[in-house]
Design an enzyme around this catalytic site. Structure first.
Site, PDB file in Angstrom:
ATOM      1  N   GLU A 173      12.667 -14.956  16.755  1.00  0.00           N
ATOM      2  CA  GLU A 173      12.057 -15.993  17.599  1.00  0.00           C
ATOM      3  C   GLU A 173      10.650 -15.595  18.043  1.00  0.00           C
ATOM      4  OE1 GLU A 173      14.775 -17.470  20.628  1.00  0.00           O
ATOM      5  OE2 GLU A 173      16.039 -18.335  19.066  1.00  0.00           O
ATOM      6  N   GLU A 295      21.068 -18.441  13.977  1.00  0.00           N
ATOM      7  CA  GLU A 295      21.619 -18.699  15.317  1.00  0.00           C
ATOM      8  C   GLU A 295      21.957 -20.175  15.390  1.00  0.00           C
ATOM      9  OE1 GLU A 295      19.609 -17.152  18.783  1.00  0.00           O
ATOM     10  OE2 GLU A 295      18.967 -15.355  17.682  1.00  0.00           O
TER      11      GLU A 295
HETATM   12  O1  AHR Z   1      21.873 -16.249  21.362  1.00  0.00           O
HETATM   13  C1  AHR Z   1      21.203 -16.138  22.583  1.00  0.00           C
HETATM   14  C2  AHR Z   1      19.697 -16.132  22.428  1.00  0.00           C
HETATM   15  O2  AHR Z   1      19.283 -17.370  21.942  1.00  0.00           O
HETATM   16  C3  AHR Z   1      19.124 -15.150  21.447  1.00  0.00           C
HETATM   17  O3  AHR Z   1      18.939 -13.895  21.992  1.00  0.00           O
HETATM   18  C4  AHR Z   1      17.804 -15.763  21.119  1.00  0.00           C
HETATM   19  O4  AHR Z   1      17.351 -15.391  19.837  1.00  0.00           O
HETATM   20  C5  AHR Z   1      18.039 -17.240  21.263  1.00  0.00           C
HETATM   21  O5  AHR Z   1      17.063 -17.858  22.004  1.00  0.00           O
END
Ligand code: AHR
Length: 493
Positions: A173, A295
């Protein structure tokens, strides 16, 4: 009314088992307490790793596990997590609750976990606050089979052989807490960092670039334009937040409005993949670069009384539908989506497993992963669906989601999701094949009586799969009546 046309002779590609991947971050009680309890714990463990959790996760055949973050990866300095545990520095996990991170779970412990799970490691490197040299040395430490300062250090720490490591992420990210970078800047950093994430000996890294947040199509455009030749995969992160990011709703105790919004937002994954793929196709028509959804999942308010930085939430039949529908979407895009990692494995966000000290329960999401094992590495079959809508107020979405694949033994597995929480739905599946040699249908179903049904430590089996008897073979195929709010697996053999 609801008809599917399944062509058993048309193969649409291979469903990469890695889309059933997972993600375990140093966040809340995911790694610590959820996975790692330490060798001296009363909770049965193998070299500090919980036996009950490993056993449960082995049962869903986790193909790949992403670690150590997430945002945590952007503050992680791997050298803190090796050597004698009592000597490892205690640092602060600033992003997640401001708690002390004692670094007892580090590189060696992670590879041990992967060995116990028989899963492939996917390590996310630190581009945000780590140096190029730090990343280069981590890869050398893990994978160099020879004499070098890092390989010698690994041996001193008890590991003679290098580990096999394929999946390596260059940052997380980077448009957000991974440095708040512009895509042009990150693309250049990506090119630079990945240069020194080397292939040692026979080890070949599959390098994954940090990709877009949701619908940031410009991020994908710039990364593909500037760096596609240096990557094997480009990531995408998308979470379903009923109520929106600023006003997240509860994980339980919701009404139909939030159910409907959740289903709508789950289906949006399809548009996201299509549009990011269109951009990727422009630069990479041969689809050499994979889309890695590393994610995804439902994200709600934390459970009352828990640390807001720990992201601990319950998991209901609604989460089972998120998982079932999302997998059907991933299958449809199996030519480009080669890996996905649900967030997260234990005690965080849309978890498979919840623990409370020595207790452990399996969530509805876990059961979808278990039922869907049959699709891992199977061949996707061509399928068209005409179905009714699920209407709520002025809005509507398709009420049914479906996928079908053929496994190595020749069985055809069909997963159907009924998104409507109020109505059972009959679906006729017409089978098209030059030669039909399937004579038996069996099934399993995951459903519940209420829209927020979930498992608790007191009642751990409220939502669990049962035999499905509402399917039968017909002259032209198979007919099934899907209970409201359900995920159904049919197996034709
Ligand atoms: O999964 C929780 C968080 O969500 C992670 O650390 C991040 O990459 C995303 O914003």
């Amino acid at each position: 009314m609801n008809k599917a046309f399944l062509n058993l002779d048309v193969k649409k590609g291979k469903i990469n088992k890695n889309i059933y991947g997972h993600f375990a971050e140093h966040l809340g009680r995911c790694v610590y307490k959820g996975i790692w309890v330490g060798e001296d714990s009363d909770i049965p463990n193998t070299r500090g790793i919980r036996n009950d959790v490993v056993e449960a996760l082995k049962n869903i055949d986790i193909p790949v596990l992403r670690w150590p973050g997430g945002c945590f990866a952007s503050e992680y300095h791997w050298k803190d997590g090796i050597g004698p545990r009592e000597d490892r520095p205690k640092v602060i996990n600033t992003l997640w609750g401001g708690v002390v991170e004692n670094n007892h779970f580090g590189t060696h412990e992670f590879f041990d976990l992967c060995d116990q799970l028989e899963t492939e490691p996917y390590i996310c490197g630190n581009v945000a606050s780590g140096t190029v040299q730090e990343m280069q040395q981590w890869v050398e430490y893990m994978t160099f089979d020879g004499k070098s300062p890092m390989a010698d250090w690994r041996k001193e720490n008890g590991r003679e052989e290098p580990w096999d490591l394929t999946y390596f992420g260059i940052g997380n990210e980077n448009w957000g807490w991974g440095g708040f970078m512009r895509p042009e800047y990150y693309a250049d950093l990506y090119r630079r960092y990945q240069t020194f994430a080397r292939d040692y000996g026979d080890n070949k890294l599959y390098k994954i670039a940090g990709g877009a947040n949701i619908d940031d199509y410009n991020w994908t455009e710039v990364l593909m334009r500037e760096a596609k030749d240096f990557m094997s995969g480009l990531s995408l992160h998308y979470y379903v937040h009923p109520g929106g990011w600023e006003n997240k709703k509860k994980a339980t105790g919701y009404e139909e409005d939030e159910w409907f919004e959740t289903m709508q937002k789950t289906l949006y994954m399809n548009e996201l993949i299509e549009r990011h793929t269109t951009i990727m196709d422009k630069y990479d028509p041969e689809k050499k670069v994979a889309l890695i959804v590393d994610e995804w999942g439902g994200w709600y308010q934390v459970e009352e009384g828990t640390n807001p930085g720990f992201l601990y939430q319950q998991n209901t039949i609604r989460d089972a539908l998120i998982a079932g529908v999302t997998f059907n979407i991933f299958h449809d895009h199996c030519d480009r989506v080669q890996m996905a990692n649900i967030a997260q494995t234990v005690n965080v966000l849309q978890a498979m497993i919840l623990t409370d000290e020595e207790q452990m329960i399996l969530t509805p999401t876990y059961h979808v992963f278990e039922m869907n094992k049959v699709h891992q590495d199977a061949t996707l079959l061509a399928l068209d669906l005409e179905c009714e809508d699920y209407e709520y107020g002025e809005e509507k979405i398709p009420a049914v989601s479906i996928t079908a694949s053929r496994d190595a033994e020749g069985n055809v597995n069909i997963t159907l999701c009924n998104l409507n929480p109020n109505k059972d739905i009959k679906v006729d599946i017409n089978l098209i094949a030059a030669e039909l040699n399937l004579s038996n249908v069996s099934g399993r179903v995951l459903t519940a009586d209420t829209i927020d049904a979930h498992n608790t430590f007191e009642n751990p089996e409220v939502v669990k799969p049962a035999e499905f008897t509402n399917a039968k073979l017909t002259d032209c195929g198979v007919e099934a009546v899907l209970p409201s709010k359900s995920v159904v697996l049919l197996t034709l053999s």
